[in-house]
Enzyme design. Structure first.
Site, mmCIF file in Angstrom:
data_model
loop_
_atom_site.group_PDB
_atom_site.id
_atom_site.type_symbol
_atom_site.label_atom_id
_atom_site.label_comp_id
_atom_site.label_asym_id
_atom_site.label_seq_id
_atom_site.Cartn_x
_atom_site.Cartn_y
_atom_site.Cartn_z
ATOM 1 C CG PHE A 94 -5.243 1.558 -7.398
ATOM 2 C CD1 PHE A 94 -4.465 2.696 -7.304
ATOM 3 C CD2 PHE A 94 -4.611 0.322 -7.438
ATOM 4 C CE1 PHE A 94 -3.082 2.609 -7.246
ATOM 5 C CE2 PHE A 94 -3.235 0.224 -7.369
ATOM 6 C CZ PHE A 94 -2.466 1.369 -7.277
ATOM 7 C CG ASP A 165 -10.894 -4.337 -7.295
ATOM 8 O OD1 ASP A 165 -10.554 -4.555 -6.113
ATOM 9 O OD2 ASP A 165 -10.182 -3.709 -8.103
ATOM 10 C CG HIS A 168 -11.174 0.074 -1.761
ATOM 11 N ND1 HIS A 168 -11.658 1.086 -2.559
ATOM 12 C CD2 HIS A 168 -9.889 -0.107 -2.151
ATOM 13 C CE1 HIS A 168 -10.714 1.496 -3.391
ATOM 14 N NE2 HIS A 168 -9.628 0.786 -3.176
ATOM 15 C CD GLN A 191 -0.804 -0.648 -0.510
ATOM 16 O OE1 GLN A 191 -1.982 -0.442 -0.276
ATOM 17 N NE2 GLN A 191 0.151 0.237 -0.275
ATOM 18 C CE LYS A 194 -5.820 -0.806 -1.248
ATOM 19 N NZ LYS A 194 -5.404 -1.486 -2.443
ATOM 20 N NE ARG A 223 5.828 -28.435 -8.760
ATOM 21 C CZ ARG A 223 6.949 -28.479 -8.048
ATOM 22 N NH1 ARG A 223 7.587 -27.359 -7.736
ATOM 23 N NH2 ARG A 223 7.432 -29.630 -7.660
ATOM 24 C CE1 TYR A 230 10.865 -28.842 -9.829
ATOM 25 C CE2 TYR A 230 11.852 -31.029 -10.010
ATOM 26 C CZ TYR A 230 11.819 -29.751 -9.448
ATOM 27 O OH TYR A 230 12.756 -29.406 -8.509
ATOM 28 N NE ARG A 240 4.804 -21.017 -4.386
ATOM 29 C CZ ARG A 240 5.477 -21.488 -5.435
ATOM 30 N NH1 ARG A 240 4.870 -22.242 -6.341
ATOM 31 N NH2 ARG A 240 6.761 -21.237 -5.576
HETATM 32 C C1 PLP Z 1 -5.056 -1.628 -3.894
HETATM 33 C C2 PLP Z 1 -5.997 -1.954 -4.994
HETATM 34 C C3 PLP Z 1 -5.786 -3.024 -5.879
HETATM 35 C C4 PLP Z 1 -4.494 -3.781 -6.010
HETATM 36 O O1 PLP Z 1 -3.912 -4.206 -4.918
HETATM 37 P P1 PLP Z 1 -2.318 -4.450 -4.765
HETATM 38 O O2 PLP Z 1 -2.311 -5.396 -3.633
HETATM 39 O O3 PLP Z 1 -1.719 -3.133 -4.463
HETATM 40 O O4 PLP Z 1 -1.804 -5.062 -6.018
HETATM 41 C C5 PLP Z 1 -6.784 -3.342 -6.783
HETATM 42 N N1 PLP Z 1 -7.916 -2.632 -6.843
HETATM 43 C C6 PLP Z 1 -8.154 -1.576 -6.048
HETATM 44 C C7 PLP Z 1 -9.451 -0.844 -6.194
HETATM 45 C C8 PLP Z 1 -7.194 -1.188 -5.110
HETATM 46 O O5 PLP Z 1 -7.405 -0.114 -4.356
#
Ligand code: PLP
Length: 397
Positions: A94, A165, A168, A191, A194, A223, A230, A240
């Site tokens: 992605f 990454d 998934h 997201q 997912k 921070r 601050y 966050r």
């Molecule tokens: C969904 C996804 C992301 C990013 O996630 P978001 O929460 O949508 O920013 C990163 N890498 C892969 C492979 C993804 O499928």
């Protein structure tokens, strides 16, 4: 008759809808609303989720963040990458796996993936290393883990950082080891699509305590955790997670383990059914994968076995039969922003032709179709109906 021409749908009962939620999500969300503590600095839900998610995965530290794209950006910054550095990235993924480095001023260099598993090939990664390479981001495609032992060994030999990454791969394992075991950091997405979700959300996990401390600063405008003044001790953005997001995730966390098992069971059934259809070849699985989370069910579609019907048309016909399906991700150099060199100064953006040559990823991008993970949350009858729909299209097209 095909449903697209007005015939009856193959799919009789509907797939489970997504997201799936219940009393847990409602209760935790209500607790947040009524407490009046809606951000992490005053509430306890984000903290509790971080602790429970880290325990579920089997890693030491978890930092919950706003989304999965920023999780990757933060991991790169936390590991000290900066302008003019390069990071090697799985070519088939992605877009966020490329965009996040660009926003961190780090140039993403795609490397080819295995044509069966769609995951980074360790040897190809090693050949792509240059003096500018500072890190590598393997992507656990659709929940199938990359060969992290080999990738991390190569990375260590060349002094590179490793970021998984794992957008998934919530709960994925390989050779019995979890995501986060062989890397400096691993990133997740929550997201909406997912396999655990709060609409938008993300996380960085790491076994390195110092990195965790640095990530905490970076994700909250620099921070320290208990800062009452601050004090901005590093340059940081705001990534966050809110308490409401964490409330939903606390509920999701109670479902994910069982859902992973259901998908594993159904994916095996579907593999058997679809492997028997000429022109359909499911994503392969290395034998050392312990838990494959199956975020997507992916397969090659060979149009020659379907009277030369295009992949797009095939997907349309499958949708009409009641089966949700999509075409796979494009390659980085096929996206409009990349073609237009729309980098806005974040990176210099010159790529040689050789740097972008990834024949396996191209084959996948051009031929693969995927079904969303909730299709694997049904029963064996649902799997049979998916196979039926494909066979019907092949015969009646
Ligand atoms: C969904 C996804 C992301 C990013 O996630 P978001 O929460 O949508 O920013 C990163 N890498 C892969 C492979 C993804 O499928």
């Amino acid at each position: 008759m095909l449903a697209i021409r007005g015939g009856e749908l193959t799919k009789k009962k509907s797939f489970p809808k997504w997201p799936i939620s219940g009393e847990e999500e409602k209760r935790f969300a209500l607790e947040v609303i009524e407490s009046g503590n809606w951000w992490r600095m005053s509430g306890d839900k984000v903290k509790r989720f971080e602790k429970e998610f880290a325990e579920f995965l089997g890693v030491k530290n978890c930092l919950a963040v706003a989304n999965g794209t920023q999780a990757i950006e933060l991991a790169l910054a936390g590991l000290g990458l900066q302008k003019d550095d390069e990071v090697i990235v799985s070519a088939f993924t992605f877009i966020s796996t490329f965009n996040a480095p660009i926003y961190a001023n780090v140039k993403p260099i795609p490397v080819d993936v295995d044509e069966e598993t769609f995951c980074m090939i360790p040897e190809t990664f090693e050949r792509a290393i240059t003096p500018n390479t500072k890190a590598v981001i393997p992507v656990h495609m659709a929940g199938h883990m990359c060969d992290m032992k080999k990738i991390s060994e190569i990375a260590r030999k060349h002094g590179l950082k490793v970021i998984e990454d794992a957008a998934h791969a919530h709960g994925a394992k390989y050779q019995g080891k979890p995501v986060g075991y062989y890397s400096d950091a691993a990133t997740f997405s929550f997201q909406n699509g997912k396999i655990m979700t709060c609409g938008e959300g993300g996380a960085v996990v790491t076994n390195n305590d110092e990195l965790y401390e640095r990530l905490f600063l970076l994700h909250g405008v620099g921070r320290p955790e208990n800062d009452k003044g601050y004090h901005h001790v590093v340059l940081g953005n705001n990534s966050r997670m809110s308490e409401i997001q964490a409330a939903l995730l606390l509920g999701q966390l109670q479902r994910v383990k069982e859902q992973n098992q259901t998908r594993i069971k159904n994916a095996k059934i579907l593999d058997d059914l679809l492997s028997k259809i000429n022109g359909i070849k499911p994503q392969g699985e290395r034998c050392d994968v312990t838990v494959n989370t199956h975020y997507m069910y992916m397969f090659y579609y060979d149009k020659q076995e379907f009277h030369n019907c295009s992949r797009e048309k095939f997907v349309e016909m499958l949708n009409a039969e009641g089966i949700p399906a999509f075409i796979s991700y494009p390659l980085l150099d096929e996206t409009e922003f990349f073609i237009n060199k729309d980098f806005r100064g974040y990176i210099e953006g010159d790529y040689s032709k050789e740097q972008l040559e990834c024949p396996n990823a191209q084959k996948i991008a051009e031929n693969v179709v995927w079904l969303p993970h909730y299709t694997l949350l049904g029963d064996s009858e649902d799997m049979a109906e998916i196979a039926e729909a494909i066979k019907k299209i092949q015969i009646e097209i």
